[in-house]
Design an enzyme around this catalytic site. Structure first.
Site: not given
Ligand code: IPE
Ligand code: IPE
Ligand code: MG
Length: 257
Positions: A31, A77, A79, A82, A195, A201
């Protein structure tokens, strides 16, 4: 306080450390790509691109440290919620990443597995996954499981559906059966769950399999997660006293008794 008169290993053990303990299986929520890009006034996609490079480096580092399985969360699941341009950017990035890095990873001894619901991804992507799995199936240095369109709840549901489809009597459905029918049936449960990106989380990653994983959270954003950060996580893991519900191996004796 540890007794300095003890040999190093014994002193470390008395302090709860397990020197040299290496997790067999590490799971990572990668993340922070978007924030990494924003800090540089760049579009989020730039962060995802750097995230792929960071992953390729991390696979080799974990393999060099003796980790046998690395499972990474690449697309959840959830994502899909977005903006559509980010979702389609991530889909095309996977194809680019496969064509750019697959040969190198295959040469580096990496066995690639994809876990997640493949039904919702394009034929092109599905074929790329199948090709990556097929090309690397006999590699043994490390197994990289990429969780794509994966959710821990989806994983439990799809295993239950298999039981129903086989008309299994309820008494035959136990924890072992479910584990064998879940997405990571080919791997032991993760020992260490990392993480990056500062959130504390699980975001629906490996809910079943991480029941007894050691958790490690770091502020480091995924594109910056390099050798030093990996070693810090492995070091923290080696300090943990894994009990699985038993009593401590080295109970702390109150001083002055
Ligand atoms: C978790 O990250 C999913 C991946 C890293 C692929 P997210 O950025 O989607 O999680 P939340 O929305 O902050 O919980
Ligand atoms: C994790 O990085 C990658 C995916 C969820 C695909 P993020 O895209 O969630 O990056 P932040 O959390 O917004 O910085
Ligand atoms: Mg993220």
């Amino acid at each position: 306080m540890s007794d300095l008169s003890l040999p190093d290993a014994a002193a470390a053990a008395a302090a709860g450390a397990r020197p040299g303990a290496v997790p067999r299986h590490v799971a990572v929520v990668m993340d922070g790509n978007g924030r990494w890009a924003r800090q540089r006034y760049m579009p989020r996609f730039f962060g995802h691109k750097q995230g792929v490079d960071a992953l390729v480096r991390a696979v080799n580092t974990f393999a060099d440290r003796g980790v046998e399985y690395l499972t990474v969360f690449a697309f959840s699941s959830e994502n899909w919620k977005r903006p559509s341009e980010e979702v389609s950017g991530l889909m095309s990035l996977v194809l680019v990443a496969v064509s750019k890095y697959l040969a190198k990873m295959a040469g580096d001894g990496v066995r690639i597995r994809i876990i997640g619901d493949r039904s919702a991804v394009s034929d092109k992507l599905r074929q790329a996954w199948e090709h990556a799995e097929e090309l690397t199936r006999d590699n043994h240095r490390i197994t990289l499981a990429v969780a794509f369109n994966y959710g821990g709840r989806w994983d439990v549901v799809q295993a239950c559906r298999q039981a129903v489809a086989q008309a299994l009597p309820p008494a035959q459905i136990d924890e072992a059966w479910l584990s064998q029918h879940m997405a990571l049936s080919f791997a032991p449960d993760p020992d260490l769950f990392i993480r990056t990106g500062g959130e504390m989380r699980m975001s629906n990653f490996l809910l079943w399999q991480a029941a007894y994983s050691e958790l490690f959270f770091t502020e480091c954003l995924w594109p910056d997660f390099g050798q030093a950060e990996i070693d810090a996580a492995l070091e923290a893991y080696a300090q943990r006293d894994r009990r699985f519900g038993t009593l401590p191996a080295h109970p702390v004796v109150p001083s002055g008794t």
